[in-house]
Design a protein around this motif. Structure first.
Motif, PDB file in Angstrom:
ATOM      1  N   ASN A  34      43.963  -5.946 -16.287  1.00 20.18           N
ATOM      2  CA  ASN A  34      42.963  -5.730 -17.341  1.00 20.18           C
ATOM      3  C   ASN A  34      42.897  -4.238 -17.617  1.00 20.18           C
ATOM      4  OD1 ASN A  34      40.707  -5.605 -19.015  1.00 20.18           O
ATOM      5  ND2 ASN A  34      39.598  -7.184 -17.892  1.00 20.18           N
ATOM      6  N   ALA A  35      43.798  -3.743 -18.460  1.00 22.94           N
ATOM      7  CA  ALA A  35      43.960  -2.297 -18.647  1.00 22.94           C
ATOM      8  C   ALA A  35      42.720  -1.624 -19.211  1.00 22.94           C
ATOM      9  CB  ALA A  35      45.158  -2.043 -19.571  1.00 22.94           C
ATOM     10  N   ASN A  36      41.970  -2.318 -20.089  1.00 24.63           N
ATOM     11  CA  ASN A  36      40.845  -1.680 -20.768  1.00 24.63           C
ATOM     12  C   ASN A  36      39.532  -1.732 -20.000  1.00 24.63           C
ATOM     13  OD1 ASN A  36      42.438  -0.980 -22.968  1.00 24.63           O
ATOM     14  ND2 ASN A  36      41.961  -2.851 -24.100  1.00 24.63           N
ATOM     15  N   LEU A  37      39.476  -2.523 -18.932  1.00 25.29           N
ATOM     16  CA  LEU A  37      38.240  -2.630 -18.162  1.00 25.29           C
ATOM     17  C   LEU A  37      37.882  -1.281 -17.537  1.00 25.29           C
ATOM     18  CD1 LEU A  37      36.042  -4.542 -16.914  1.00 25.29           C
ATOM     19  CD2 LEU A  37      37.555  -4.707 -14.923  1.00 25.29           C
ATOM     20  N   VAL A  38      36.594  -0.958 -17.527  1.00 26.13           N
ATOM     21  CA  VAL A  38      36.147   0.294 -16.928  1.00 26.13           C
ATOM     22  C   VAL A  38      36.552   0.358 -15.453  1.00 26.13           C
ATOM     23  CG1 VAL A  38      33.848  -0.617 -16.335  1.00 26.13           C
ATOM     24  CG2 VAL A  38      34.179   1.843 -16.615  1.00 26.13           C
ATOM     25  N   LYS A  39      37.055   1.501 -15.043  1.00 27.22           N
ATOM     26  CA  LYS A  39      37.364   1.759 -13.636  1.00 27.22           C
ATOM     27  C   LYS A  39      36.314   2.665 -13.007  1.00 27.22           C
ATOM     28  CE  LYS A  39      40.977   3.480 -10.529  1.00 27.22           C
ATOM     29  NZ  LYS A  39      42.361   4.031 -10.436  1.00 27.22           N
ATOM     30  N   LYS A  40      35.886   3.658 -13.793  1.00 29.27           N
ATOM     31  CA  LYS A  40      34.917   4.606 -13.254  1.00 29.27           C
ATOM     32  C   LYS A  40      34.099   5.223 -14.389  1.00 29.27           C
ATOM     33  CE  LYS A  40      36.196   7.140  -9.822  1.00 29.27           C
ATOM     34  NZ  LYS A  40      36.885   8.171  -8.998  1.00 29.27           N
ATOM     35  N   LEU A  96       8.815  26.192 -12.978  1.00 35.47           N
ATOM     36  CA  LEU A  96      10.152  25.835 -13.446  1.00 35.47           C
ATOM     37  C   LEU A  96      10.964  25.222 -12.313  1.00 35.47           C
ATOM     38  CD1 LEU A  96      12.308  25.967 -15.728  1.00 35.47           C
ATOM     39  CD2 LEU A  96      12.977  28.192 -14.780  1.00 35.47           C
ATOM     40  N   LYS A  97      11.618  24.099 -12.614  1.00 35.81           N
ATOM     41  CA  LYS A  97      12.484  23.461 -11.616  1.00 35.81           C
ATOM     42  C   LYS A  97      13.846  23.159 -12.235  1.00 35.81           C
ATOM     43  CE  LYS A  97      11.694  19.226 -10.103  1.00 35.81           C
ATOM     44  NZ  LYS A  97      11.110  18.110  -9.313  1.00 35.81           N
ATOM     45  N   PRO A  98      14.863  23.990 -11.972  1.00 36.80           N
ATOM     46  CA  PRO A  98      16.228  23.648 -12.381  1.00 36.80           C
ATOM     47  C   PRO A  98      16.847  22.658 -11.399  1.00 36.80           C
ATOM     48  CG  PRO A  98      16.210  25.792 -11.318  1.00 36.80           C
ATOM     49  CD  PRO A  98      14.779  25.328 -11.361  1.00 36.80           C
ATOM     50  N   GLY A  99      17.793  21.869 -11.892  1.00 34.11           N
ATOM     51  CA  GLY A  99      18.451  20.887 -11.041  1.00 34.11           C
ATOM     52  C   GLY A  99      19.877  20.646 -11.471  1.00 34.11           C
ATOM     53  N   LEU A 100      20.703  20.236 -10.526  1.00 34.31           N
ATOM     54  CA  LEU A 100      22.099  19.903 -10.790  1.00 34.31           C
ATOM     55  C   LEU A 100      22.395  18.589 -10.080  1.00 34.31           C
ATOM     56  CD1 LEU A 100      24.572  21.162 -12.233  1.00 34.31           C
ATOM     57  CD2 LEU A 100      25.286  22.036 -10.001  1.00 34.31           C
ATOM     58  N   SER A 101      23.058  17.661 -10.786  1.00 36.52           N
ATOM     59  CA  SER A 101      23.305  16.329 -10.243  1.00 36.52           C
ATOM     60  C   SER A 101      24.686  15.848 -10.674  1.00 36.52           C
ATOM     61  CB  SER A 101      22.229  15.362 -10.757  1.00 36.52           C
ATOM     62  OG  SER A 101      22.487  14.036 -10.358  1.00 36.52           O
ATOM     63  N   TYR A 102      25.413  15.242  -9.711  1.00 36.58           N
ATOM     64  CA  TYR A 102      26.710  14.640 -10.018  1.00 36.58           C
ATOM     65  C   TYR A 102      26.754  13.247  -9.408  1.00 36.58           C
ATOM     66  CZ  TYR A 102      31.624  13.418 -10.032  1.00 36.58           C
ATOM     67  OH  TYR A 102      32.809  12.752 -10.226  1.00 36.58           O
ATOM     68  N   GLY A 103      27.272  12.283 -10.190  1.00 43.44           N
ATOM     69  CA  GLY A 103      27.387  10.930  -9.668  1.00 43.44           C
ATOM     70  C   GLY A 103      28.479  10.142 -10.345  1.00 43.44           C
ATOM     71  N   GLU A 104      28.888   9.052  -9.701  1.00 44.17           N
ATOM     72  CA  GLU A 104      29.900   8.171 -10.282  1.00 44.17           C
ATOM     73  C   GLU A 104      29.727   6.747  -9.775  1.00 44.17           C
ATOM     74  OE1 GLU A 104      33.816   8.791  -7.532  1.00 44.17           O
ATOM     75  OE2 GLU A 104      33.378  10.446  -8.931  1.00 44.17           O
ATOM     76  N   SER A 105      30.176   5.804 -10.592  1.00 48.07           N
ATOM     77  CA  SER A 105      30.190   4.383 -10.246  1.00 48.07           C
ATOM     78  C   SER A 105      31.577   3.831 -10.552  1.00 48.07           C
ATOM     79  CB  SER A 105      29.147   3.603 -11.044  1.00 48.07           C
ATOM     80  OG  SER A 105      27.835   3.941 -10.649  1.00 48.07           O
ATOM     81  N   SER A 106      32.150   3.119  -9.587  1.00 46.53           N
ATOM     82  CA  SER A 106      33.510   2.592  -9.729  1.00 46.53           C
ATOM     83  C   SER A 106      33.509   1.072  -9.675  1.00 46.53           C
ATOM     84  CB  SER A 106      34.405   3.130  -8.610  1.00 46.53           C
ATOM     85  OG  SER A 106      34.483   4.533  -8.635  1.00 46.53           O
ATOM     86  N   LEU A 107      34.471   0.476 -10.400  1.00 49.78           N
ATOM     87  CA  LEU A 107      34.665  -0.979 -10.394  1.00 49.78           C
ATOM     88  C   LEU A 107      36.139  -1.266 -10.186  1.00 49.78           C
ATOM     89  CD1 LEU A 107      33.277  -3.781 -10.932  1.00 49.78           C
ATOM     90  CD2 LEU A 107      34.016  -3.526 -13.307  1.00 49.78           C
ATOM     91  N   ASP A 108      36.462  -2.102  -9.198  1.00 48.26           N
ATOM     92  CA  ASP A 108      37.844  -2.470  -8.917  1.00 48.26           C
ATOM     93  C   ASP A 108      38.212  -3.755  -9.646  1.00 48.26           C
ATOM     94  OD1 ASP A 108      38.002  -0.321  -7.213  1.00 48.26           O
ATOM     95  OD2 ASP A 108      37.631  -1.510  -5.401  1.00 48.26           O
ATOM     96  N   LEU A 109      39.486  -3.899  -9.968  1.00 51.15           N
ATOM     97  CA  LEU A 109      39.985  -5.160 -10.494  1.00 51.15           C
ATOM     98  C   LEU A 109      39.896  -6.247  -9.425  1.00 51.15           C
ATOM     99  CD1 LEU A 109      43.203  -3.940 -12.361  1.00 51.15           C
ATOM    100  CD2 LEU A 109      41.092  -4.753 -13.434  1.00 51.15           C
ATOM    101  N   ALA A 110      39.742  -7.485  -9.864  1.00 53.52           N
ATOM    102  CA  ALA A 110      39.792  -8.610  -8.929  1.00 53.52           C
ATOM    103  C   ALA A 110      41.218  -8.779  -8.406  1.00 53.52           C
ATOM    104  CB  ALA A 110      39.331  -9.884  -9.633  1.00 53.52           C
ATOM    105  N   SER A 111      41.377  -9.560  -7.366  1.00 51.92           N
ATOM    106  CA  SER A 111      42.693  -9.799  -6.779  1.00 51.92           C
ATOM    107  C   SER A 111      43.649 -10.370  -7.822  1.00 51.92           C
ATOM    108  CB  SER A 111      42.558 -10.775  -5.608  1.00 51.92           C
ATOM    109  OG  SER A 111      43.809 -11.041  -5.028  1.00 51.92           O
ATOM    110  N   ASN A 112      44.813  -9.727  -7.978  1.00 47.65           N
ATOM    111  CA  ASN A 112      45.872 -10.148  -8.914  1.00 47.65           C
ATOM    112  C   ASN A 112      45.467 -10.061 -10.377  1.00 47.65           C
ATOM    113  OD1 ASN A 112      47.705 -10.892  -6.777  1.00 47.65           O
ATOM    114  ND2 ASN A 112      46.507 -12.772  -6.497  1.00 47.65           N
ATOM    115  N   GLU A 113      44.384  -9.342 -10.686  1.00 45.99           N
ATOM    116  CA  GLU A 113      43.934  -9.216 -12.083  1.00 45.99           C
ATOM    117  C   GLU A 113      44.661  -8.087 -12.800  1.00 45.99           C
ATOM    118  OE1 GLU A 113      39.838  -8.400 -14.696  1.00 45.99           O
ATOM    119  OE2 GLU A 113      39.844  -8.077 -12.521  1.00 45.99           O
TER     120      GLU A 113
END
Length: 411
Positions: free
Chosen positions: A357-363, A338-355
């Motif tokens: 876009n409220a609905n665009l994914v941030k994280k 038996l091998k239990p595991g725990l994992s946490y991760g995230e991916s972020s995206l920034d707006l372009a300069s002067n953009e």
């Protein structure tokens, strides 16, 4: 012609090896035909998933949490996990002082096509691997064809959800689920390439090559730019260092660069171009029965989830890049089979300069708790709980939670 035992590392076997699974120890189907060694390997898997989807009116364009809208309910499916099933054929021999070989990999999912779950449906086959190799032990190996990329490849091979489901269970309509793709790393993908891998210099090894460039795609976000013209190949490279001992492990770094131009039919200004760069670094450490993974990446004009997805926007008539970053941390411990595991991760995206876009994914971020049980040396039983959250640039979010139960068998 005679039957033989033959060792070869396909992606499925590499997954088991990378995760320290008991299923990594097995005999493949192999034949000796004249001067050629032939082999067959692969896996078959399937999972029952139950996804408690979000039911709000919040839009997260490029978000990876399921949202069925106001009044929407749960999603249930019997589907492939992060790995599709696989049948990998290999042939190798030595001629004129060179070791030469060929690999053809067929990867079917068990899920019906993306058009939906309907009568007279059919699953699809993704021929991800189609390449030749030649080289020598002293001089290294050249690869020509379609195979896994270098940037981000160690991140997915170290991901414990490679044996399971991860994010994206019971929604999305794809051939597989996502694991930590888009919630900890950018998908390495399977890319046409001409690449070189060095011999091992002690514990160090490197690879580099020219790769087919990837389009810039407005994936789920209508205001994102598209660019599809490729006048030059992309570049990718990777270096790794492995060590043994009481504390054993592997550390790696990889990077990529590409340039894409806009056609008249693209949404970016005609003739404009986008130069994209990204790099990552990570380490996997084993101490007795514990294994830990730490990984991080950063990109400029690369996007999120997959290479080129939502990588740029048109702001005031100008093409502007978006920056992205992310990573994950993971720990597993073996108690016998038996091998239990725990994992946490995230991916972020920034707006372009002067953009704006409220609905665009941030994280996109997720927490995965998994139980992996080696019923036999080839068969693993898997149970996972996955909680995923997608946030937009305005602070709104979608949330889902998945329970996944299934099995994966390597041969």
């Amino acid at each position: 012609m005679r039957v033989m035992k033959h060792k070869k590392t396909s992606l499925a076997v590499a997954a088991a090896l990378a995760l320290g699974s008991a299923s990594a120890v097995h005999a493949e189907i192999g034949l000796k035909a004249g001067a050629w060694d032939l082999s067959f390997s692969g896996n078959v898997n399937g999972f029952a998933t139950w996804n408690s989807c979000d039911s709000s009116a919040t839009v997260v364009a490029g978000g990876l949490a399921c949202n069925n809208g106001v009044g929407g309910g749960k999603e249930q499916a019997i589907e492939s996990g992060l790995l599709p099933s696989a049948l990998v054929f290999g042939a190798k021999t030595s001629q004129s002082g060179f070791d030469i070989g060929v690999t053809l990999g067929f990867y079917p999912g068990i899920t019906s096509s993306a058009t939906g779950k309907h009568g007279i449906g059919a699953s699809t086959i993704d021929m991800r691997q189609n390449f030749l190799t030649f080289g020598t032990k002293a001089g290294g190996t050249v690869k020509v064809g379609r195979d896994i990329g270098m940037f981000g490849s160690d991140a997915i091979l170290a991901d414990m959800t490679l044996l399971g489901v991860g994010s994206g269970g019971a929604f999305g309509g794809g051939n597989t689920t996502l694991g930590r793709i888009g919630v900890g790393y950018i998908y390495t993908d399977w890319i046409p390439q001409i690449s070189y891998t060095s011999p091992k210099y002690g514990a160090f090894q490197y690879s580099a090559g020219v790769f087919q460039g990837m389009d810039i795609v407005p994936a789920g976000a209508a205001t994102s730019a598209s660019l599809t013209a490729h006048e030059q190949p992309g570049l990718q490279a990777k270096g790794s260092y492995e060590w043994t001992g009481t504390v054993a492990g592997k550390a790696w770094v990889s990077g990529m660069n590409q340039k894409v131009k806009a056609r008249a039919t693209d949404t970016a200004p005609t003739g404009s171009s986008l130069s994209s760069q990204a790099f990552d670094l990570g380490a996997k450490v084993n101490v007795a029965d514990f294994e830990g993974v730490l990984y991080a990446y950063s990109g400029d004009g690369v996007g999120t989830t997959a290479i080129g997805f939502n990588a740029a926007a048109v702001v005031g008539g100008n093409l502007e890049k978006r920056k992205s970053k992310g990573g994950y941390v993971q720990g597993t411990y073996k108690f016998g089979k038996l091998k239990p595991g725990l994992s946490y991760g995230e991916s972020s995206l920034d707006l372009a300069s002067n953009e704006t876009n409220a609905n665009l994914v941030k994280k996109n971020k997720s927490l995965v708790a998994g139980l992996y049980y080696s019923l036999t040396q080839s068969l693993n039983l898997v149970g996972e709980y996955i909680s995923t959250k997608a946030e937009n640039q305005a602070g709104g979010d979608n949330k889902d939670s998945v329970i996944a139960l299934g099995a994966i068998l390597f041969f």
